[in-house]
Design a protein around this motif. Structure first.
Motif, PDB file in Angstrom:
ATOM      1  N   SER A  48      -2.483   3.793  -7.930  1.00 51.72           N
ATOM      2  CA  SER A  48      -2.030   5.076  -7.471  1.00 51.72           C
ATOM      3  C   SER A  48      -3.062   6.019  -8.233  1.00 51.72           C
ATOM      4  O   SER A  48      -3.789   6.940  -7.445  1.00 51.72           O
ATOM      5  N   ALA A  51      -6.515   5.378  -6.855  1.00 49.78           N
ATOM      6  CA  ALA A  51      -6.705   6.126  -5.383  1.00 49.78           C
ATOM      7  C   ALA A  51      -6.777   7.619  -5.532  1.00 49.78           C
ATOM      8  O   ALA A  51      -7.619   7.956  -4.862  1.00 49.78           O
ATOM      9  N   ILE A 123     -10.152   0.392  -6.861  1.00 51.04           N
ATOM     10  CA  ILE A 123     -10.484   1.353  -5.948  1.00 51.04           C
ATOM     11  C   ILE A 123     -11.576   2.326  -6.545  1.00 51.04           C
ATOM     12  O   ILE A 123     -11.701   2.498  -7.622  1.00 51.04           O
ATOM     13  N   LYS A 147      -9.891   5.818   4.467  1.00 56.87           N
ATOM     14  CA  LYS A 147      -9.533   5.052   3.379  1.00 56.87           C
ATOM     15  C   LYS A 147      -8.470   5.848   2.663  1.00 56.87           C
ATOM     16  O   LYS A 147      -7.364   5.158   2.143  1.00 56.87           O
ATOM     17  N   ARG A 148      -8.089   6.891   2.859  1.00 58.38           N
ATOM     18  CA  ARG A 148      -6.845   7.425   2.096  1.00 58.38           C
ATOM     19  C   ARG A 148      -5.577   7.110   2.955  1.00 58.38           C
ATOM     20  O   ARG A 148      -4.607   7.001   2.134  1.00 58.38           O
ATOM     21  N   ASP A 151      -4.932   3.655   1.518  1.00 58.62           N
ATOM     22  CA  ASP A 151      -4.199   3.677   0.017  1.00 58.62           C
ATOM     23  C   ASP A 151      -3.048   4.241   0.029  1.00 58.62           C
ATOM     24  O   ASP A 151      -2.298   3.742  -0.727  1.00 58.62           O
ATOM     25  N   ALA A 155       0.267   3.183  -2.285  1.00 55.73           N
ATOM     26  CA  ALA A 155       0.438   4.031  -3.531  1.00 55.73           C
ATOM     27  C   ALA A 155       1.755   4.171  -3.849  1.00 55.73           C
ATOM     28  O   ALA A 155       2.703   4.119  -2.832  1.00 55.73           O
TER      29      ALA A 155
END
Length: 372
Positions: A48, A51, A123, A147-148, A151, A155
């Motif tokens: 997390s 990321a 990451i 990408k966000r 992730d 996370a």
């Protein structure tokens, strides 16, 4: 005679051997103690944190690119040409501040390029190409948004919610500036891929037989699993939000002009589908399903300006789905992320502001300032 007796005495030899051995051991141990040990490599940060750091680095990189393009566009003397870029820069500034940690403020090097971030972890910030045009910025924004969202599926809860909102806003911003540059949003491969991924997540999260009308097997109405009650309450709130949205759209359809009525009808169908999907998720997670209300009180403001009222209604669903993202996991989280992106898009359609991080209440006055 004495010397001979000493040489023939085995005890004396053993004593000397012991002294020599002890001396050698002492010298060896001192030497080892004086040799400096190499420090153990630091443990990799949790997924997390990696990321979040990568999202911060990408936001700073894209912000710098937007500032450069806005500065170049301002030389043309056309204010309209810089408006979309100014909006993107403002968006990325708020997002970077929301994503920043104290360590980021102490390390200004993280803002210098898209490859910044944890270099050795799983990451890393997107290795986006250098941005020299608005079209390239739109593609880079779309890639970062995708990408966000990806992730966010893995996370931890709070970071997942932050990443999902960041990704949703970046996808919408990419579409905005793509239109401004004359490039259709669907022509951007990353935007199309993100849309396909969201639809796949939505389908996976709702893959439950329609005939399931009660709690799934294993549900306990008296002793919910640890943490299940929080997710259950979030899903209950989502059911109520969708029921109210369906009612609001039905009431608005009779008051909207013809140009707005057609898209409103399509969005009403989306909410009707979502209402069914939320019910399925509620049964899976043993959430109580509130009874269908016969109606909701609509203010005079809503009835006088139904389009704006629908925008406020849609904006109100964003924190609800943000809660579900933070409290869920697996296919349920994938479904919730898809629902959050769709809610942000509908909010923007009606001219309302989904915020820089849809689904996350952000108080800009309490955010840290970016490093110089």
């Amino acid at each position: 005679m004495n010397d001979a007796s000493q040489e023939s005495n085995p005890g004396g030899r053993y004593f000397r051997y012991a002294v020599f051995s002890l001396t050698a051991l002492l010298v060896l141990s001192l030497g080892i103690a004086l040799i400096p040990h190499e420090p153990a490599p630091p443990a990799a940060p949790p997924f997390s944190e990696q990321a979040r750091a990568a999202a911060f680095a990408d936001a700073m990189s894209l912000r710098a690119a937007g500032l450069d393009l806005a500065t170049a566009a301002s030389g043309t003397g056309t204010a309209a040409s810089t408006d979309p870029l100014d909006r993107v820069v403002t968006l990325l500034t708020i997002q970077a501040r929301a994503l920043m940690s104290p360590d980021d403020s102490a390390a200004p090097g993280t803002q210098t390029g898209p490859t910044a971030g944890p270099p050795d972890g799983p990451i890393a910030a997107s290795a986006a190409p250098s941005v020299s045009s608005v079209a390239e910025l739109a593609a880079a924004l779309s890639a970062s948004g995708a990408k966000r969202l990806g992730d966010a599926e893995t996370a931890d809860g709070g970071i997942a919610r932050l990443l999902a909102g960041t990704g949703a806003a970046q996808l919408l911003a990419a579409e905005d500036i793509a239109v401004a540059a004359g490039v259709p949003a669907e022509a951007t491969p990353t935007a199309a891929e993100a849309g396909e991924a969201a639809e796949a997540g939505k389908a996976e999260g709702s893959a439950v037989p329609e005939e399931s009308t009660g709690p799934a097997a294993g549900c306990s109405t008296t002793e919910p699993a640890s943490g299940g009650a929080s997710l259950a309450s979030a899903l209950t709130a989502a059911v109520e939000a969708e029921q109210e949205a369906v009612y609001g759209y039905q009431a608005a359809l009779t008051r909207l002009d013809s140009a707005s009525a057609a898209p409103a009808s399509d969005l009403l169908e989306q909410h009707q589908d979502l209402a069914g999907e939320v019910l399925i998720q509620s049964r899976i997670h043993c959430a109580s399903v509130p009874p269908q209300q016969p109606g909701y009180t609509l203010s005079d403001t809503f009835l006088d300006a139904p389009a704006a009222g629908l925008g406020r209604l849609e904006a109100g669903t964003l924190p609800v789905y943000g809660d579900v993202v933070a409290l869920s996991e697996g296919s349920t989280r994938s479904w919730a992320i898809s629902a959050l992106v769709a809610a942000a898009r509908r909010t923007l359609h009606w001219g309302a502001d989904p915020g820089a991080v849809p689904g996350v209440p952000v108080d800009e006055s309490r955010l840290p300032q970016l490093p110089e």
